[in-house]
Design a protein around this motif. Structure first.
Motif, short mmCIF file in Angstrom:
data_model
loop_
_atom_site.label_atom_id
_atom_site.label_comp_id
_atom_site.label_asym_id
_atom_site.label_seq_id
_atom_site.Cartn_x
_atom_site.Cartn_y
_atom_site.Cartn_z
N VAL A 156 0.87 -1.18 0.00
CA VAL A 156 0.00 0.00 0.00
C VAL A 156 0.91 1.22 0.00
O VAL A 156 1.79 1.34 0.85
N TYR A 157 0.70 2.14 -0.94
CA TYR A 157 1.62 3.27 -1.04
C TYR A 157 0.96 4.52 -1.59
O TYR A 157 -0.14 4.48 -2.13
N ARG A 158 1.68 5.65 -1.41
CA ARG A 158 1.26 6.92 -1.99
C ARG A 158 2.13 7.17 -3.21
O ARG A 158 3.36 7.25 -3.10
N PRO A 159 1.55 7.34 -4.40
CA PRO A 159 2.33 7.60 -5.60
C PRO A 159 3.18 8.87 -5.44
O PRO A 159 2.74 9.85 -4.85
N ASP A 182 -3.08 1.83 -4.25
CA ASP A 182 -3.10 3.19 -3.74
C ASP A 182 -3.60 3.16 -2.29
O ASP A 182 -4.48 2.37 -1.93
N ARG A 183 -3.05 4.02 -1.45
CA ARG A 183 -3.40 3.98 -0.03
C ARG A 183 -4.87 4.29 0.24
O ARG A 183 -5.38 4.01 1.33
N TYR A 184 -5.55 4.91 -0.74
CA TYR A 184 -6.97 5.20 -0.57
C TYR A 184 -7.86 4.08 -1.09
O TYR A 184 -9.09 4.17 -1.00
N TRP A 200 0.22 -4.94 3.49
CA TRP A 200 1.01 -4.01 4.32
C TRP A 200 0.17 -2.79 4.65
O TRP A 200 -0.48 -2.21 3.78
N TYR A 201 0.23 -2.35 5.92
CA TYR A 201 -0.58 -1.21 6.32
C TYR A 201 0.12 -0.47 7.45
O TYR A 201 0.61 -1.09 8.40
N ALA A 202 0.16 0.87 7.35
CA ALA A 202 0.85 1.68 8.36
C ALA A 202 -0.12 2.68 8.99
O ALA A 202 -0.42 3.71 8.39
#
Length: 316
Positions: A156-159, A182-184, A200-202
């Motif tokens: 899971v990430y932010r571009p 995308d994180r959303y 994966w999650y933060a």
């Protein structure tokens, strides 16, 4: 790039436009640096971190304030030493990111180990999904690569705003992930969890007042905490497993995997946020000097309460 789809790295000719040549040059330099022996990489990271502590004063004050808020029981001198060590880790994070993206599996395995790997294996044998709590350690990028070599999951990430960096970042992360979201893209995460994937999650940063509640975090009684964890656990029904990637003094890296968290309070958002923050605290205490204290963790305050950072830092 849509947030409603699986994300993979895709090279396009636009990435070669002149406006991105400087970015490619910087990535090339980083690639060459991480080819060097590890002791040399460490000394460069240490030097870069100590230099940064003199140059990015606002971030230094943010980190100092975070340490003061979270560890008021420690003496000022102990916190200052922790701050110095934290900036060394900040400098190392640049090179550890390069190591995560460019090192081969073979080289990584010479410097890494995983403790608690059996907890992940036991859950995966049941077919249940895993919500892997990836706390924002400065070693997180490398830790995810290390763990992903054995247990590839869904990232899971932010571009990144720079398409070249975004491409290289995706390409590096896909060495240890099946695909990225995308994180959303909450629906995508839930689908993956229901399929038995490791996601994966933060949940440890301050993501603003929307979809957050206030819960204790270390000595701060009211820290804005995302309710995203509750949504994913309620709808995806995964096991919750935190992990901590720690840089050891001998230059090796150990990823500590925690047993699945039990008795997560789904019926109360504040109790759930408190539960998760407590679990995150325990992970941070394994290597507090390697946590990302430069982030303004307490920038969101309850209505009517004073800011916890000075104006110069609050507006950074």
């Amino acid at each position: 790039m849509s947030s409603n789809q699986e994300i993979h790295a895709k090279f396009t000719k636009q990435l070669l436009y002149p406006r991105y040549w400087l970015t490619w040059f910087g990535i090339g330099v980083l690639y060459l640096f991480v080819l060097l022996p590890y002791p040399v990489i460490y000394q460069m990271g240490k030097g870069l971190g100590l230099l940064a502590s003199k140059l990015i004063i606002k971030r230094q004050e943010t980190a100092r304030q975070n340490l003061k808020l979270c560890f008021p029981h420690l003496s000022a001198s102990v916190r200052e030493q922790m701050l110095r060590d934290n900036f060394i880790s900040t400098g190392m994070a640049i090179f550890e990111t390069g190591m995560a993206w460019f090192w081969s599996d073979q080289r990584l395995k010479k410097h890494t180990k995983i403790e608690g790997d059996n907890y992940i294996k036991q859950v995966q044998q049941t077919g249940q999904g895993i919500l892997l709590i990836g706390i924002h350690f400065l070693t997180l990028e490398l830790g995810a690569r290390i763990l992903g070599m054995s247990h590839p999951g869904v990232g899971v990430y932010r571009p990144n705003d720079n398409p070249v960096i975004d491409y290289i970042q995706l390409k590096g992360r896909l060495k240890s992930n099946k695909y990225m979201l995308d994180r959303y893209n909450t629906k995508g995460m839930i689908r993956a969890l229901k399929k038995g994937e490791l996601v994966w999650y933060a949940p440890d940063h301050d993501y603003g007042p929307k979809n957050s509640v206030f819960a204790p975090f270390f000595a701060v009684e009211k820290a804005a905490t995302t309710i995203g964890t509750t949504i994913l656990v309620k709808l995806g029904q995964p096991a919750i497993i935190p992990f901590t990637p720690k840089r050891e003094k001998n230059g090796d890296y150990c990823v500590f995997v925690t047993p699945p968290l039990e008795h997560y309070p789904l019926d109360n958002e504040i109790a759930a946020a408190t539960f998760m923050n407590k679990a995150i605290e325990l992970e941070i205490l394994k290597a507090p000097e390697q946590y990302m204290w430069l982030h303004r963790r307490f920038k969101t305050r309850p209505e009517g309460e004073a800011a916890l950072y000075t104006d110069s830092v609050q507006n950074d």
